[in-house]
Design a protein around this motif. Structure first.
Motif, PDB file in Angstrom:
ATOM      1  N   LYS A 128       0.168 -25.537  -7.226  1.00 29.78           N
ATOM      2  CA  LYS A 128      -0.215 -23.881  -7.641  1.00 29.78           C
ATOM      3  C   LYS A 128       0.522 -23.973  -8.095  1.00 29.78           C
ATOM      4  O   LYS A 128      -0.014 -23.273  -9.951  1.00 29.78           O
ATOM      5  CB  LYS A 128       0.191 -22.960  -6.377  1.00 29.78           C
ATOM      6  N   ARG A 129       1.476 -24.314  -9.317  1.00 32.98           N
ATOM      7  CA  ARG A 129       2.424 -24.231  -9.762  1.00 32.98           C
ATOM      8  C   ARG A 129       1.878 -24.836 -11.496  1.00 32.98           C
ATOM      9  O   ARG A 129       1.859 -24.153 -11.993  1.00 32.98           O
ATOM     10  CB  ARG A 129       3.784 -24.133  -9.834  1.00 32.98           C
ATOM     11  N   ASP A 130       1.365 -25.391 -10.784  1.00 28.92           N
ATOM     12  CA  ASP A 130       1.198 -26.909 -12.019  1.00 28.92           C
ATOM     13  C   ASP A 130      -0.780 -26.257 -12.471  1.00 28.92           C
ATOM     14  O   ASP A 130      -1.175 -26.654 -13.354  1.00 28.92           O
ATOM     15  CB  ASP A 130       0.671 -28.779 -11.788  1.00 28.92           C
ATOM     16  N   LYS A 131      -1.422 -25.393 -12.014  1.00 27.18           N
ATOM     17  CA  LYS A 131      -2.814 -25.069 -11.636  1.00 27.18           C
ATOM     18  C   LYS A 131      -2.636 -23.683 -12.282  1.00 27.18           C
ATOM     19  O   LYS A 131      -3.198 -23.813 -13.519  1.00 27.18           O
ATOM     20  CB  LYS A 131      -3.513 -24.815 -10.547  1.00 27.18           C
ATOM     21  N   ALA A 132      -1.558 -23.128 -12.406  1.00 26.75           N
ATOM     22  CA  ALA A 132      -1.215 -21.828 -12.900  1.00 26.75           C
ATOM     23  C   ALA A 132      -0.769 -22.149 -14.530  1.00 26.75           C
ATOM     24  O   ALA A 132      -1.217 -22.045 -15.708  1.00 26.75           O
ATOM     25  CB  ALA A 132      -0.014 -21.440 -12.730  1.00 26.75           C
ATOM     26  N   ALA A 133       0.059 -22.781 -14.233  1.00 26.01           N
ATOM     27  CA  ALA A 133       0.406 -23.537 -16.107  1.00 26.01           C
ATOM     28  C   ALA A 133      -0.661 -24.159 -16.755  1.00 26.01           C
ATOM     29  O   ALA A 133      -1.056 -24.042 -17.731  1.00 26.01           O
ATOM     30  CB  ALA A 133       1.519 -25.006 -15.573  1.00 26.01           C
ATOM     31  N   ILE A 134      -1.697 -24.848 -16.189  1.00 24.60           N
ATOM     32  CA  ILE A 134      -2.974 -25.738 -16.907  1.00 24.60           C
ATOM     33  C   ILE A 134      -4.319 -24.345 -17.178  1.00 24.60           C
ATOM     34  O   ILE A 134      -4.119 -24.082 -18.502  1.00 24.60           O
ATOM     35  CB  ILE A 134      -3.333 -26.392 -15.707  1.00 24.60           C
ATOM     36  N   PHE A 135      -4.116 -23.569 -16.095  1.00 25.44           N
ATOM     37  CA  PHE A 135      -4.570 -21.634 -16.613  1.00 25.44           C
ATOM     38  C   PHE A 135      -3.823 -21.032 -17.961  1.00 25.44           C
ATOM     39  O   PHE A 135      -4.363 -21.288 -18.736  1.00 25.44           O
ATOM     40  CB  PHE A 135      -4.183 -20.565 -15.535  1.00 25.44           C
ATOM     41  N   VAL A 136      -2.678 -21.142 -17.802  1.00 22.28           N
ATOM     42  CA  VAL A 136      -2.078 -20.974 -19.335  1.00 22.28           C
ATOM     43  C   VAL A 136      -2.292 -21.323 -20.506  1.00 22.28           C
ATOM     44  O   VAL A 136      -2.793 -21.066 -21.335  1.00 22.28           O
ATOM     45  CB  VAL A 136      -0.423 -20.473 -18.981  1.00 22.28           C
ATOM     46  N   ILE A 137      -2.267 -22.463 -20.166  1.00 27.82           N
ATOM     47  CA  ILE A 137      -2.736 -23.302 -21.366  1.00 27.82           C
ATOM     48  C   ILE A 137      -4.044 -23.274 -21.675  1.00 27.82           C
ATOM     49  O   ILE A 137      -4.529 -22.982 -23.240  1.00 27.82           O
ATOM     50  CB  ILE A 137      -2.151 -25.312 -21.430  1.00 27.82           C
ATOM     51  N   PHE A 138      -5.147 -23.393 -21.187  1.00 27.70           N
ATOM     52  CA  PHE A 138      -6.580 -22.808 -21.966  1.00 27.70           C
ATOM     53  C   PHE A 138      -6.717 -21.202 -22.045  1.00 27.70           C
ATOM     54  O   PHE A 138      -7.086 -20.877 -22.589  1.00 27.70           O
ATOM     55  CB  PHE A 138      -7.135 -23.241 -20.115  1.00 27.70           C
ATOM     56  N   MET A 139      -5.786 -20.434 -21.457  1.00 30.73           N
ATOM     57  CA  MET A 139      -6.009 -19.386 -21.529  1.00 30.73           C
ATOM     58  C   MET A 139      -5.443 -19.230 -23.575  1.00 30.73           C
ATOM     59  O   MET A 139      -5.590 -17.968 -23.844  1.00 30.73           O
ATOM     60  CB  MET A 139      -5.207 -18.451 -21.564  1.00 30.73           C
ATOM     61  N   THR A 140      -4.286 -19.469 -23.651  1.00 31.22           N
ATOM     62  CA  THR A 140      -4.118 -19.414 -25.311  1.00 31.22           C
ATOM     63  C   THR A 140      -4.693 -20.066 -26.206  1.00 31.22           C
ATOM     64  O   THR A 140      -5.148 -19.598 -27.278  1.00 31.22           O
ATOM     65  CB  THR A 140      -2.447 -20.387 -25.026  1.00 31.22           C
ATOM     66  N   GLY A 141      -5.720 -21.422 -25.677  1.00 32.06           N
ATOM     67  CA  GLY A 141      -6.819 -21.460 -26.714  1.00 32.06           C
ATOM     68  C   GLY A 141      -7.314 -20.508 -26.972  1.00 32.06           C
ATOM     69  O   GLY A 141      -8.458 -19.884 -27.518  1.00 32.06           O
ATOM     70  N   ALA A 142      -7.645 -19.584 -25.849  1.00 35.21           N
ATOM     71  CA  ALA A 142      -8.568 -18.294 -25.477  1.00 35.21           C
ATOM     72  C   ALA A 142      -8.274 -17.032 -26.612  1.00 35.21           C
ATOM     73  O   ALA A 142      -9.184 -16.756 -27.459  1.00 35.21           O
ATOM     74  CB  ALA A 142      -9.338 -18.087 -24.808  1.00 35.21           C
ATOM     75  N   MET A 143      -6.787 -17.074 -27.628  1.00 36.68           N
ATOM     76  CA  MET A 143      -6.363 -16.288 -27.779  1.00 36.68           C
ATOM     77  C   MET A 143      -7.289 -16.832 -29.747  1.00 36.68           C
ATOM     78  O   MET A 143      -7.362 -16.704 -29.920  1.00 36.68           O
ATOM     79  CB  MET A 143      -5.027 -16.071 -27.514  1.00 36.68           C
TER      80      MET A 143
END
Length: 143
Positions: A128-143
């Protein structure tokens, strides 16, 4: 003397011409940008047939509305020079309504492109920690 008194019609026509040309360059680059992200999604997650189908539909939608926007920019005024010189005879479409419609489609396609890979990322066999990190990476691309 006000700002508007300093600007003459030739300056306004010149700036409007450049805005029209810049809009066309922007639309062409936007097609490349969005399509490259969608092609990346296809390369990363092409195992899932439904995901591939939705991505291809999104590619069709994005390319269709952006090409329609480009053609509207090119052929929206008759004659074309009426866009930057409103004093000549002819007619133009309502660019305010067209801009609102294309803007709504642009925001919608941005949301689709942002949300599209999230279910695929959630299915990865990671902690879950790695998935959360990947989600954060994708969300920074959305900004």
């Amino acid at each position: 003397m006000s700002y508007y008194e300093l600007i003459n019609d030739a300056d306004t026509a010149f700036v409007t011409l450049w805005i029209n040309d810049a809009d066309m360059v922007y639309l062409i680059s936007l097609i490349g940008y969005k399509m490259s992200i969608l092609v990346l999604y296809l390369r990363l997650f092409s195992i899932d047939r439904i995901f591939r189908y939705i991505t291809q539909l999104t590619m069709f939608f994005v390319s269709s509305y952006l090409l329609a926007n480009l053609f509207t920019q090119i052929f929206g005024c008759s004659p074309r020079s009426k866009y930057w010189d409103p004093d000549i005879p002819g007619h133009c479409i309502n660019y305010t309504k067209a801009g609102l419609a294309y803007g709504a489609m642009n925001v919608g396609s941005d949301l689709i492109i942002f949300i599209l890979p999230l279910p695929m990322l959630w299915r990865l066999k990671l902690s879950k920690r790695d998935k959360a990190a990947i989600f954060v990476i994708f969300m920074t691309g959305a900004m």
